[in-house]
Design a protein around this motif. Structure first.
Motif, PDB file in Angstrom:
ATOM      1  N   HIS A 105       0.827  -1.207   0.000  1.00 17.40           N
ATOM      2  CA  HIS A 105       0.000   0.000   0.000  1.00 17.40           C
ATOM      3  C   HIS A 105       0.864   1.262   0.000  1.00 17.40           C
ATOM      4  O   HIS A 105       0.423   2.307   0.481  1.00 17.40           O
ATOM      5  CB  HIS A 105      -0.979   0.019   1.184  1.00 17.40           C
ATOM      6  N   HIS A 107       1.970   4.616  -1.392  1.00 12.59           N
ATOM      7  CA  HIS A 107       1.211   5.560  -2.223  1.00 12.59           C
ATOM      8  C   HIS A 107       2.102   6.246  -3.251  1.00 12.59           C
ATOM      9  O   HIS A 107       1.710   7.231  -3.858  1.00 12.59           O
ATOM     10  CB  HIS A 107       0.526   6.607  -1.344  1.00 12.59           C
ATOM     11  N   HIS A 229      -1.187   2.048   7.850  1.00 17.29           N
ATOM     12  CA  HIS A 229      -1.628   2.234   6.461  1.00 17.29           C
ATOM     13  C   HIS A 229      -0.444   2.462   5.522  1.00 17.29           C
ATOM     14  O   HIS A 229      -0.316   1.788   4.512  1.00 17.29           O
ATOM     15  CB  HIS A 229      -2.574   3.440   6.412  1.00 17.29           C
ATOM     16  N   GLU A 409      -8.642  -2.944   2.176  1.00 14.02           N
ATOM     17  CA  GLU A 409      -8.006  -2.125   3.204  1.00 14.02           C
ATOM     18  C   GLU A 409      -8.826  -2.366   4.476  1.00 14.02           C
ATOM     19  O   GLU A 409      -9.851  -1.738   4.711  1.00 14.02           O
ATOM     20  CB  GLU A 409      -8.013  -0.657   2.787  1.00 14.02           C
ATOM     21  N   TYR A 439     -12.075  -0.383   0.844  1.00 17.64           N
ATOM     22  CA  TYR A 439     -11.971  -0.465   2.303  1.00 17.64           C
ATOM     23  C   TYR A 439     -12.922  -1.537   2.838  1.00 17.64           C
ATOM     24  O   TYR A 439     -13.975  -1.779   2.265  1.00 17.64           O
ATOM     25  CB  TYR A 439     -12.321   0.880   2.935  1.00 17.64           C
TER      26      TYR A 439
HETATM   27 ZN    ZN Z   1      -5.492   3.441   1.565  1.00 17.24          ZN
END
Ligand code: ZN
Length: 487
Positions: A105, A107, A229, A409, A439
Motif C-alpha cells: 500500500h 502511495h 496504512h 483495506e 476499504y
Molecule cells: Zn489506503
C-alpha cells in the motif's frame, strides 16, 4: 527388510520433516513517466528515490510448499495474482492456493490495479504482466535457493506509530461529505481540534514476525506484518516503497550487513490498517522534510524487530497447509438517490482541457470538483457491475502460525477479531492480498460514516467483513493442528 531397518524406516516416516526455506527479491520499478496512483488524481513519476520490489519467500516441509510474496504497490488487481500464481504453478509446481501475494500500500508507486477496480477479471496491461512475471521469477528463484531451515515466531508491540484516524466529533463540527450528508465520524480531522471526542475504533500495536534461518546459522528471511496504512511524505513525483522499503533495507543491514549470499530478504506486509495512520491528532509530530518521518518509523520498527529476533526460540520443523476460497459477495448498493446525485455532479462539474483525470471520473475538472466527480464516476461504475464481487480469501498454516488474508483495506478491529477467534495460537491477518476491493469497515463503522465507508471507497456490501471473517475462521479450523499431531 530386517526388523531393525523396518522399525527405523517407520520411525523416519513418523518424524516431522525438516523444513527448508529460500527467499529472493525481484525489482518491479516501473519506467519514469508512469502514473503514480496514491491520490485522487494520478501524476507522472519523475524520479526513483528507492526501487520497488516483489519480495518472495518459499517454505517446504517435505510434502507441501507455500510461497509468501509482498509487492511494493498500492494494490494488486485480482487478475495479476491469478496470472502470477498460474506462472508459479507452471514453473515450480506450487499450487495457486498455496501462494500468498499481497501489496504493501505504498502511495508512491505505479499501478497494478488496471482500469476498472470493480471488474473481477481484466486483461493485464504491460505493467501488470511485468509484475506477474517478476513475482513468478522471484518465487522460482526462492525455490532454487531452498535450503535446510529453522523457524521462529514472535510478536513485538510498537504502539507509538499507529493511530486510529477515524474520530467521533462534537455535534455540528463535521462538514458535509461529498454526497451532501453529515457523518458521525470524521477521518483525519484537524490536529488538536477542540471538537475531537475520541477515536472511533482500536489500533493493533503488534508486529508479527516470522523468521527463517539456516540451522544455527545466517538468516534467510523475516516476514513481518504491521497494521499501519503507510507513512507518506515522499519527494515530489518520486517513486518510493515508502517506509516498507526502508524497513526492509534497515533490517537487512542489521541482520546481515547486506552482504549475505544468497542475500537475506526482509519483508513487511500490511496487517489490518484500513483505519490506522501515523498521525497523532492530539500531539502531532513535527514535520521534517521528505522521507524524514518515513525513515524514523521504519528504522525504529526495524530496530525493535531486530531486538525481538535476538530472543526467539527456533524449531527445525513446521507443518505447512493452505486453504483458499473465493466467495461471491454483493457490491455496495447504489440506490436511485445516489445515482441522481452523481448525474447532478457530472452536469455541474466544469470540464477543463488540461490536468489529470480524477480516479473514476471521465474528464479533468477544477479543484473543488475533483473529489465529488471522482465519487460520481465510482458510484456509477459500481452500479454498472453485472456480476457479484469475487472475494479471494486465504489461510496459511506454518507450524503454530496462521495467516488469514483479505483483499481489502481492512479495519484494525477485524484483524484483532481474527486473532481472537483463530484456533491457532499465533495468528494474524495480511490485507490487500490477491486483489484490491476497497476499504473493509465493519457494519458498525458503516453506520458511523466517514471516508472509508463512502460508496466508492467502500466497495462491498455492509455485512462483508462478517462473512469474510466467518469464512477465514472456518478455513483456519480445517488446517489447525488436531490433538496429538506431531509438530
Ligand atoms: Zn489506503
Amino acid at each position: 527388510m530386517s526388523s531393525i531397518a523396518l522399525t527405523l524406516s517407520l520411525l523416519l516416516a513418523a518424524a516431522p520433516s525438516p523444513l527448508e526455506a529460500g527467499a529472493a527479491a525481484s525489482n518491479i520499478t516501473p519506467p519514469l513517466g508512469t502514473l503514480i496512483v496514491g491520490g485522487f488524481a494520478p501524476y507522472p513519476s519523475q524520479h526513483v528515490h528507492d526501487e520497488l520490489h516483489a519480495r518472495c519467500l518459499v517454505l517446504d516441509d517435505g510434502e507441501t510448499k507455500i510461497a509468501l510474496v509482498v509487492c511494493d504497490l498500492l494494490g494488486v488487481h485480482r487478475s495479476v495474482s491469478v496470472e502470477a500464481r498460474r506462472l508459479i504453478q507452471e514453473t515450480t509446481g506450487i499450487p495457486p492456493q498455496n501462494v500468498l501475494i499481497s501489496a504493501t500500500h505504498t502511495h508512491s508507486a505505479g499501478t497494478a490495479l488496471g482500469k476498472n477496480r470493480y471488474a473481477n477479471e481484466q486483461t493485464l496491461d504491460d505493467y501488470q504482466q511485468f509484475v506477474a512475471q517478476r513475482i513468478s521469477d522471484g518465487v522460482r528463484r526462492a525455490v532454487n535457493l531452498l535450503r535446510p531451515a529453522e523457524i521462529a515466531f514472535a510478536t513485538v508491540d510498537v504502539p507509538e506509530h499507529v493511530f486510529n484516524r477515524r474520530w467521533l466529533m462534537r455535534k455540528g463540527s463535521v462538514p458535509a461529505n461529498p454526497f451532501g450528508k453529515v457523518d458521525k465520524v470524521k477521518t483525519n480531522p484537524p490536529v488538536r481540534s477542540p471538537d475531537l471526542i475520541e477515536p472511533a475504533g482500536p489500533i493493533d500495536p503488534a508486529v508479527s514476525i516470522l523468521a527463517l534461518r539456516e540451522p544455527g546459522g545466517p538468516p534467510i528471511a523475516v516476514y513481518c506484518a504491521y497494521s499501519l496504512h503507510y507513512v507518506g511524505g515522499s519527494g515530489p513525483a518520486h517513486v518510493s516503497a515508502d517506509y516498507y522499503g526502508i524497513f526492509c533495507e534497515t533490517l537487512e543491514r542489521l541482520q546481515s550487513d547486506g552482504d549475505g549470499d544468497p542475500p537475506f530478504v526482509a519483508m513487511l506486509a500490511n496487517g489490518t490498517s484500513g483505519d490506522i495512520n501515523n498521525i497523532d491528532r492530539l500531539n502531532p509530530q513535527s514535520g521534517g522534510g521528505p522521507y524524514h518521518r518515513m525513515r524514523e518509523v521504519a528504522e525504529d520498527l526495524a530496530a525493535k524487530v531486530n531486538g525481538a529476533l535476538a530472543g526467539m526460540s527456533w524449531q527445525g520443523a513446521a507443518p505447512l497447509a493452505a486453504r483458499f476460497s473465493e466467495p461471491r459477495l454483493a457490491w455496495r448498493e447504489v440506490g436511485p438517490d445516489l445515482m441522481a446525485w452523481a448525474a447532478d455532479v457530472e452536469a455541474r462539474a466544469p470540464r477543463v482541457p488540461d490536468g489529470n483525470i480524477p480516479v473514476g471520473a471521465k474528464w479533468a475538472t477544477t479543484r473543488e470538483f475533483v473529489t465529488p466527480l471522482s465519487y460520481a464516476g465510482r458510484v456509477q461504475s459500481l452500479a454498472e457491475t453485472a456480476e457479484p464481487a469475487f472475494v479471494p480469501l486465504q489461510v496459511l498454516r506454518i507450524g503454530d502460525v496462521c495467516i488469514g488474508t483479505s483483499p481489502c483495506e481492512t479495519f484494525a478491529e477485524i484483524g484483532l477479531e481474527f486473532k481472537r477467534r483463530s484456533p491457532l495460537p499465533h495468528s494474524f491477518m495480511v490485507s490487500l492480498a490477491h486483489g484490491y476491493i476497497g476499504y473493509l469497515p465493519t457494519p458498525r463503522h458503516i453506520e458511523l460514516g466517514g471516508y472509508e465507508t463512502w460508496p466508492g471507497t467502500n466497495y462491498l456490501e455492509p455485512q462483508a467483513s462478517e462473512k469474510m471473517l466467518d469464512a477465514l475462521i472456518q478455513m483456519a479450523a480445517e488446517i489447525a493442528p488436531h490433538p496429538g499431531e506431531k509438530k
